[in-house]
Design a protein around this motif. Structure first.
Motif, PDB file in Angstrom:
ATOM      1  N   ARG A 106       1.380  -3.625  -3.880  1.00  0.00           N
ATOM      2  CA  ARG A 106       0.896  -4.555  -2.856  1.00  0.00           C
ATOM      3  C   ARG A 106       1.944  -4.785  -1.776  1.00  0.00           C
ATOM      4  O   ARG A 106       1.630  -4.799  -0.576  1.00  0.00           O
ATOM      5  CB  ARG A 106       0.511  -5.890  -3.502  1.00  0.00           C
ATOM      6  N   ILE A 107       3.207  -4.940  -2.189  1.00  0.00           N
ATOM      7  CA  ILE A 107       4.288  -5.160  -1.223  1.00  0.00           C
ATOM      8  C   ILE A 107       4.483  -3.933  -0.344  1.00  0.00           C
ATOM      9  O   ILE A 107       4.667  -4.037   0.877  1.00  0.00           O
ATOM     10  CB  ILE A 107       5.589  -5.527  -1.960  1.00  0.00           C
TER      11      ILE A 107
ATOM     12  N   ARG B 130       1.374  -1.654   6.427  1.00  0.00           N
ATOM     13  CA  ARG B 130       0.431  -2.191   7.409  1.00  0.00           C
ATOM     14  C   ARG B 130       1.143  -2.871   8.573  1.00  0.00           C
ATOM     15  O   ARG B 130       0.643  -2.866   9.700  1.00  0.00           O
ATOM     16  CB  ARG B 130      -0.519  -3.192   6.720  1.00  0.00           C
ATOM     17  N   ASP B 131       2.306  -3.454   8.288  1.00  0.00           N
ATOM     18  CA  ASP B 131       3.069  -4.149   9.338  1.00  0.00           C
ATOM     19  C   ASP B 131       4.078  -3.176   9.937  1.00  0.00           C
ATOM     20  O   ASP B 131       5.234  -3.115   9.557  1.00  0.00           O
ATOM     21  CB  ASP B 131       3.787  -5.360   8.741  1.00  0.00           C
TER      22      ASP B 131
ATOM     23  N   LEU C 241       8.365  -2.759   9.662  1.00  0.00           N
ATOM     24  CA  LEU C 241       8.935  -1.514   9.150  1.00  0.00           C
ATOM     25  C   LEU C 241       9.884  -0.895  10.172  1.00  0.00           C
ATOM     26  O   LEU C 241      10.982  -0.423   9.823  1.00  0.00           O
ATOM     27  CB  LEU C 241       7.808  -0.535   8.808  1.00  0.00           C
ATOM     28  N   ALA C 242       9.475  -0.915  11.435  1.00  0.00           N
ATOM     29  CA  ALA C 242      10.328  -0.358  12.485  1.00  0.00           C
ATOM     30  C   ALA C 242      11.617  -1.156  12.636  1.00  0.00           C
ATOM     31  O   ALA C 242      12.700  -0.585  12.839  1.00  0.00           O
ATOM     32  CB  ALA C 242       9.564  -0.323  13.811  1.00  0.00           C
TER      33      ALA C 242
END
Length: 343
Positions: free
Chosen positions: A9-10, A16-17, A21-22
Motif C-alpha cells: 500500500r505504501i 501515485r504521488d 517521488l520526484a
C-alpha cells in the motif's frame, strides 16, 4: 501477510504521488549539484584602483591576478569604490606608498585585496624599508567579522523562510477545511479574499519582522551602521513577499507535506544566490539566478543599511523590486483562486 499488504500500500501510494517521488529522488541531486557549482567556483579576482603610480614603481609591481584601474585623482577612485566598481585603491605619494583604502563591507574581499597587495609589492616594500602601510576602510573596519557580513542575509533568509512556510500551510488548511470554499461562495470577490488574507497574516508578519530584527541587532550585536527603521521596513517588505508567495504556492499543494516539498526549489536557491556566496566567483550561466529571487534584493538592501550605513536613496530600487514581487504574487493568487471555483 498483513505487513506485506501494508508495504504494498505504501509503495503504491508513492507511485501515485509522482511529485513526492520526484522530490525524494531528484531534489537531493539538485541541491548537491548546486552546492558543487557554488563552492567549486573560481577564486575571487579583486578589483584594484591605483592612484598616481610612478612608472618605475609600476614596473616593479606584480599586478597579475587582479583587475587594475589607474586613476589620476583620489576623488575618482573613491567614487568608484563607493559605487563598488572597485574593491579598494592604493595611493602613492611620489615613489612611496601612502595608504590603502578598502570598500570594506565584505571581509572575504578585503582579505583578497590585502593578499594581492602583499604579493604585488614583494619587490617594492624592501626598497622602502618595510614601512607599515596605513589601511583605511570606507565601510566596516578590520574588526568586522563574517557574522557581521553574513548577518543581513541570514536576517532576511529566516524572515522569508518562516513566513513562507507558515503562510503557505495556513492558507492550505483554509482550503482543505472548506473555509476557502465558503468564502468563494460568498459575495466576496477573489481580490478581496486575497487582500484580506494578506492583511490578516500581515499583522503577524510585522510582529515577526520586528522581533527578528530587534533580536539580531540589539541582543546578538549584529553590526548596525544605519537606521533600524529601514531594516524593519526591508524585513517587513520581504516578509510580505514571502507571504504572498507562500499563499500562491499553497494552491498547488494538497497537504502540508507537499507544501514542504517546495522548499528545495524555492528556498534553497535563494539562500545560495542572495549574496551569501560572492556571485563574481560563480559561472555566469548560473549566477543569473540571484537577480530573479526576492531575497537577493532584500539582502543587498539590508547590507546597504546595516553594513554600509546608507539611507533610502541606496535601497529604494531594491524596495521597488520587492514590492513588484509582492504585487505579482498577489495577482497570481487571484488567478489561482479560479482553480478552485469560478465566482
Amino acid at each position: 501477510m498483513r505487513i506485506r499488504a501494508l508495504v504494498i500500500r505504501i509503495i503504491r501510494q508513492f507511485l501515485r504521488d509522482k511529485r513526492t517521488l520526484a522530490m525524494m529522488l531528484v531534489a537531493p541531486l539538485l541541491i548537491l549539484t548546486m552546492l558543487h557549482l557554488v563552492f567549486n567556483g573560481e577564486n575571487y579576482i579583486p578589483k584594484i584602483g591605483l592612484v598616481d603610480v610612478p612608472d618605475p614603481v609600476m614596473e616593479k609591481m606584480d599586478i597579475d591576478d587582479a583587475k587594475i584601474t589607474e586613476y589620476e585623482s583620489v576623488k575618482a577612485a573613491e567614487e568608484d569604490t563607493l559605487n563598488q566598481a572597485i574593491d579598494g585603491y592604493v595611493v602613492f605619494e611620489g615613489p612611496m606608498l601612502d595608504k590603502i583604502v578598502l570598500e570594506g563591507s565584505d571581509p572575504s574581499v578585503n582579505g583578497a585585496v590585502m593578499k594581492w597587495f602583499q604579493q604585488a609589492t614583494k619587490k617594492l616594500l624592501p626598497s622602502q624599508g618595510q614601512l607599515e602601510i596605513n589601511v583605511d576602510y570606507i565601510h566596516g573596519s578590520d574588526d568586522m567579522g563574517q557574522f557581521d557580513y553574513f548577518g543581513p542575509v541570514l536576517l532576511g533568509f529566516f524572515a522569508f523562510f518562516f513566513v513562507f512556510l507558515i503562510s503557505g500551510i495556513s492558507f492550505l488548511r483554509e482550503r482543505t477545511s472548506g473555509t476557502l470554499e465558503k468564502l468563494l461562495s460568498s459575495p466576496l470577490r477573489k481580490w478581496e479574499i486575497v487582500i484580506g488574507y494578506v492583511l490578516g497574516f500581515g499583522l503577524f508578519t510585522m510582529l515577526q519582522a520586528t522581533l527578528i530584527a530587534s533580536y539580531a541587532i540589539y541582543v546578538l550585536g549584529m553590526l548596525m551602521e544605519g537606521s533600524f527603521f529601514y531594516v524593519l521596513l526591508i524585513t517587513l517588505m520581504l516578509s510580505m513577499t514571502a507571504l504572498t508567495l507562500g499563499t500562491l504556492l499553497s494552491a498547488f499543494a494538497n497537504n502540508e507535506f507537499q507544501m514542504i516539498q517546495f522548499i528545495p526549489i524555492i528556498i534553497v536557491p535563494q539562500f545560495f544566490f542572495s549574496g551569501l556566496i560572492n556571485l563574481d566567483t560563480i559561472s555566469d550561466w548560473l549566477s543569473w539566478l540571484g537577480p530573479v529571487t526576492p531575497l537577493y534584493y532584500a539582502a543587498e538592501a539590508l547590507r546597504d543599511i546595516m553594513v554600509r550605513g546608507y539611507g533610502w536613496e541606496a535601497i529604494y530600487g531594491n524596495m521597488l523590486m520587492l514590492a513588484g514581487f509582492s504585487a505579482l504574487f498577489m495577482v497570481l493568487n487571484i488567478l489561482a483562486l479560479r482553480k478552485h471555483r469560478a465566482v
